[in-house]
Motif scaffolding. Structure first.
Motif, PDB file in Angstrom:
ATOM      1  N   ALA A 242      42.193  49.969  42.342  1.00 32.71           N
ATOM      2  CA  ALA A 242      41.456  50.534  41.213  1.00 32.71           C
ATOM      3  C   ALA A 242      40.803  49.391  40.446  1.00 32.71           C
ATOM      4  N   GLN A 243      39.902  49.737  39.541  1.00 34.74           N
ATOM      5  CA  GLN A 243      39.199  48.733  38.742  1.00 34.74           C
ATOM      6  C   GLN A 243      39.493  48.962  37.258  1.00 34.74           C
TER       7      GLN A 243
ATOM      8  N   GLN B  25      38.555  52.194  35.078  1.00 30.46           N
ATOM      9  CA  GLN B  25      38.407  53.337  35.976  1.00 30.46           C
ATOM     10  C   GLN B  25      39.494  54.378  35.700  1.00 30.46           C
ATOM     11  N   THR B  26      39.113  55.649  35.784  1.00 32.40           N
ATOM     12  CA  THR B  26      40.093  56.733  35.668  1.00 32.40           C
ATOM     13  C   THR B  26      40.672  57.039  37.038  1.00 32.40           C
ATOM     14  N   ILE B  27      41.993  57.073  37.125  1.00 33.21           N
ATOM     15  CA  ILE B  27      42.650  57.349  38.398  1.00 33.21           C
ATOM     16  C   ILE B  27      43.643  58.499  38.224  1.00 33.21           C
TER      17      ILE B  27
END
Length: 208
Positions: free
Chosen positions: A152-153, A156-158
């Motif tokens: 992920a970055q 970012q929404t995960i």
């Protein structure tokens, strides 16, 4: 030119005493129980203030001390005439994880709002007989699986899925809160809190 004379001035005082406390003879830990208590003013005057707070605790003995657990507080308003009394009722929840014989203690004017002269130390009374408390089986909540992206970055929404299992023998009673952390270690110490999710439904043994 006369000699000085003195007069003995007695400040009118109330004297609040708990005459009786009633509670069930038996209960389970964590149960809500009905509690009632009666307070009488046996002083020589009505209180100078019309409001005060009564406090209810559970104790292993009939002596109020710092080791007792508070069950609740209830405010009384309207004052109390000399010789008068009032009765209060409340449904209060016993602590989880306790078992044995416990007394319910009620303290009138727990925070000394009422002037009682030298009678501030007689405001507490307990149930005549202890409540027999059976310890309810304990739950044991464990996070058994976590599913999340491998990469992920920042920003970012995960999506994160996790499974909680009650591995204990007792029901876990809601509500409680699950906390989701981002951590560079396997500890939540110093980690970043990402979300707090409240659980509003209980979880029985072996349920997820």
């Amino acid at each position: 030119t006369s000699s000085l004379g003195s007069i003995n001035v007695l400040r009118p005082y109330a004297d609040l005493v708990v005459e009786a406390v009633t509670a069930p003879a038996a209960a389970q830990s964590g149960d809500p129980i009905p509690v009632s208590w009666r307070v009488r003013n046996q002083g020589i005057a009505a209180p100078e203030t019309g409001t005060w707070v009564d406090r209810i605790v559970v104790s292993t003995d009939i002596v109020l001390d710092a080791g007792d657990t508070e069950l609740g507080r209830r405010a009384h308003s309207g004052g109390l005439a000399q010789g008068g009394s009032y009765t209060m009722q409340a449904t209060l929840t016993l602590p989880d994880g306790i078992g044995g014989s416990f007394y319910i203690l009620a303290t009138a004017d727990a925070f000394n709002s009422v002037f009682e002269g030298q009678f501030d130390n007689n405001n507490t009374q307990g149930t005549l007989q202890p409540v027999s408390v059976i310890r309810r089986p304990d739950p044991d909540l464990q996070v058994t699986t976590i599913i999340m992206p491998e990469n992920a970055q920042p920003g970012q929404t995960i999506g994160i899925d996790w499974t909680v299992t009650n591995t204990g023998s007792g029901e876990a009673r809601a509500p409680w809160t699950d906390l989701i952390y981002l951590s560079s270690t396997e500890s939540s110490i110093g980690a970043t809190l990402l979300a707090a999710i409240q659980r509003t439904v209980g979880l029985g043994p072996d349920q997820t």
